[in-house]
Design an enzyme around this catalytic site. Structure first.
Site, mmCIF file in Angstrom:
data_model
loop_
_atom_site.group_PDB
_atom_site.id
_atom_site.type_symbol
_atom_site.label_atom_id
_atom_site.label_comp_id
_atom_site.label_asym_id
_atom_site.label_seq_id
_atom_site.Cartn_x
_atom_site.Cartn_y
_atom_site.Cartn_z
ATOM 1 N N CYS A 276 0.803 -1.231 0.000
ATOM 2 C CA CYS A 276 0.000 0.000 0.000
ATOM 3 C C CYS A 276 0.831 1.273 0.000
ATOM 4 C CB CYS A 276 -0.928 0.013 1.219
ATOM 5 S SG CYS A 276 -2.319 -1.133 1.105
ATOM 6 N N ILE A 277 1.604 1.472 1.044
ATOM 7 C CA ILE A 277 2.199 2.783 1.294
ATOM 8 C C ILE A 277 3.147 3.239 0.180
ATOM 9 C CG2 ILE A 277 3.385 4.207 2.989
ATOM 10 C CD1 ILE A 277 0.713 3.072 3.922
#
Length: 440
Positions: A276-277
């Site tokens: 995600c990040i």
């Protein structure tokens, strides 16, 4: 059956657990969701294009560390089965899509997994079903990509077929939160779609957070991850400044975190990892260009975070110089190749980037990770024909430098400190100053 009766009938089936749930993508997001639905009494069919995963599941074998064999076997014995046969999607009342949304080689959104999955399902969609996309993506994906495809199959979204976006919020390795206890955001293409979506999740999630549209839900997920990426970028930059001033940034963070308001601690590292990040902020950056908006703050944080492996390599070079050695020809042991501690997930792990860079400089690289016994094949990265080496006093002492990249709790940090010639610590695990420890 008219649209009102269809939606009411589907809501009733979902709330009474008579509905059959189909989950597409049986990875770190999809498999925990499968088990949650099965455990509360729904019949669940799991779909995946990987026959190896399906065979392992059928044998009761878990390929995700924090999912136990006992929990998986319990679901299999009751009401769960896995398949590669997408035609069986006709049998389900709900389809939840948990497929990857990576970036391509130009750091632009790659929706091929989402689009390919929906296209594979199209021939089998029918009236009275709901589809929920959980994959992180840019605002507009559900409306612009899923909606027209579903309607091309002769279905009317909001009338005889229902469409929602409800982003996943899994945090592997975090024992404080489970699939059921993490509040879940849900947005529908229409108000009727939202009603169906809330019914879909109402029996498996403790708290639902309805929002006005799929776009709002998509933006919510991006804000969550961009918030984290930007703050990590800030603390990584602070780390570099503090290092030049000979200040321990971890000491500073610990002190700042005692403030009971207005401060949330974030911690620096060797780079960003996970599914995600490192990726999600660029989904918004890409989409914002369509509206003539420049996301300079997000892009700056991305540049800082992407530069951290090079900062660490410079620290390794400095550590070896203290031993009168060059990187070329040195033996370096990487501790931890998962992207975060206490998990076996290697997606976008900065450790892999560090290994690639060190090997390119001529270092002989080995690794230890208690959760990754054999180095796997990773999309977009060089392959290392390596297995995790034993971590003993003798093995640690045999390397010129030990690079602590992922600080698993399982490590014996005192054994490492006593026996290593030089340690480059990217996680602030070693609090006391020592000649053999370089903070990175």
């Amino acid at each position: 059956m008219n649209s009102v009766r269809l939606s009411v009938s589907l809501v009733r089936k979902l709330e009474s657990k008579e509905a059959v749930i189909g989950i597409v993508g049986l990875g770190y997001v999809g498999l925990p969701l499968v088990l949650r639905y099965a455990e509360v009494g729904y019949k669940v069919i799991g779909f995946d294009i990987d026959p190896t995963k399906v065979m392992k599941l059928a044998a009761g074998e878990s390929y995700i560390r924090h999912i136990s064999r006992a929990r998986l076997e319990s679901a299999l014995s009751k009401n769960f089965e896995a398949t590669t046969d997408f035609s069986r999607s006709r049998e389900v009342d709900a389809l939840i899509l948990c497929v990857p949304t990576p970036l391509d080689d130009h750091r632009e959104p790659d929706l091929s997994f989402v689009v390919g999955t929906v296209d594979s399902l199209l021939p089998y969609l029918r009236e009275g079903q709901v589809m929920s996309l959980e994959s992180t993506t840019y605002p507009g994906t559900t409306d612009e990509e899923l909606f027209p495809r579903i309607e091309s199959a002769g279905l009317k979204v909001g009338e005889d077929f229902f469409l929602v976006y409800s982003p996943e919020r899994e945090d592997p390795g975090n024992n404080n939160f489970t699939t059921s206890s993490i509040p879940k955001v849900c947005g529908g293409y229409s108000s009727t779609c939202l009603d169906v979506g809330l019914a879909l999740y109402s029996k498996v999630i403790d708290q639902l957070v309805p929002v006005s549209s799929t776009r709002a839900a998509e933006m919510t997920k991006l804000l969550e991850n961009i918030h984290r990426a930007v703050n990590i970028g800030l603390v990584n930059e602070m780390k570099i400044v503090a290092d030049r001033m000979e200040i321990d940034i971890h000491e500073v963070i610990r002190a700042a975190a005692t403030k009971p308001f207005g401060f949330v601690p974030y911690y620096p590292g060797p780079g960003l990892g996970g599914h995600c990040i490192p990726i999600d902020p660029f989904y918004l950056t890409w989409k914002a260009r369509e509206y003539g908006v420049s996301t300079r703050f997000i892009e700056l944080a991305g540049e800082i975070n992407a530069s951290m492996p090079d900062y660490v390599i410079a620290k390794v070079t400095d550590a070896l110089n203290r031993l009168r050695k060059s990187v070329n020809g040195s033996t370096i042991l990487i501790l931890g190749i998962a992207y975060k501690k206490n998990v076996d997930d290697m997606r976008e792990s900065p450790s892999v980037v560090l290994m690639e860079k060190l090997r390119a400089l001529g270092a002989q690289v080995s690794y230890n990770d208690p959760y990754v016994p054999v180095f796997p094949k990773l999309r977009g990265h060089a392959h290392f024909d390596l297995s995790s080496v034993p971590l003993t006093a003798e093995s640690v002492a045999s390397y010129d430098c030990v690079l602590l990249a992922t600080d698993h709790d399982e490590y014996d940090y005192e054994l490492i400190r006593v026996n290593a010639h030089m340690i480059v610590d990217t996680r602030g695990r070693y609090l006391e100053p020592a000649k053999s420890v370089v903070k990175a």
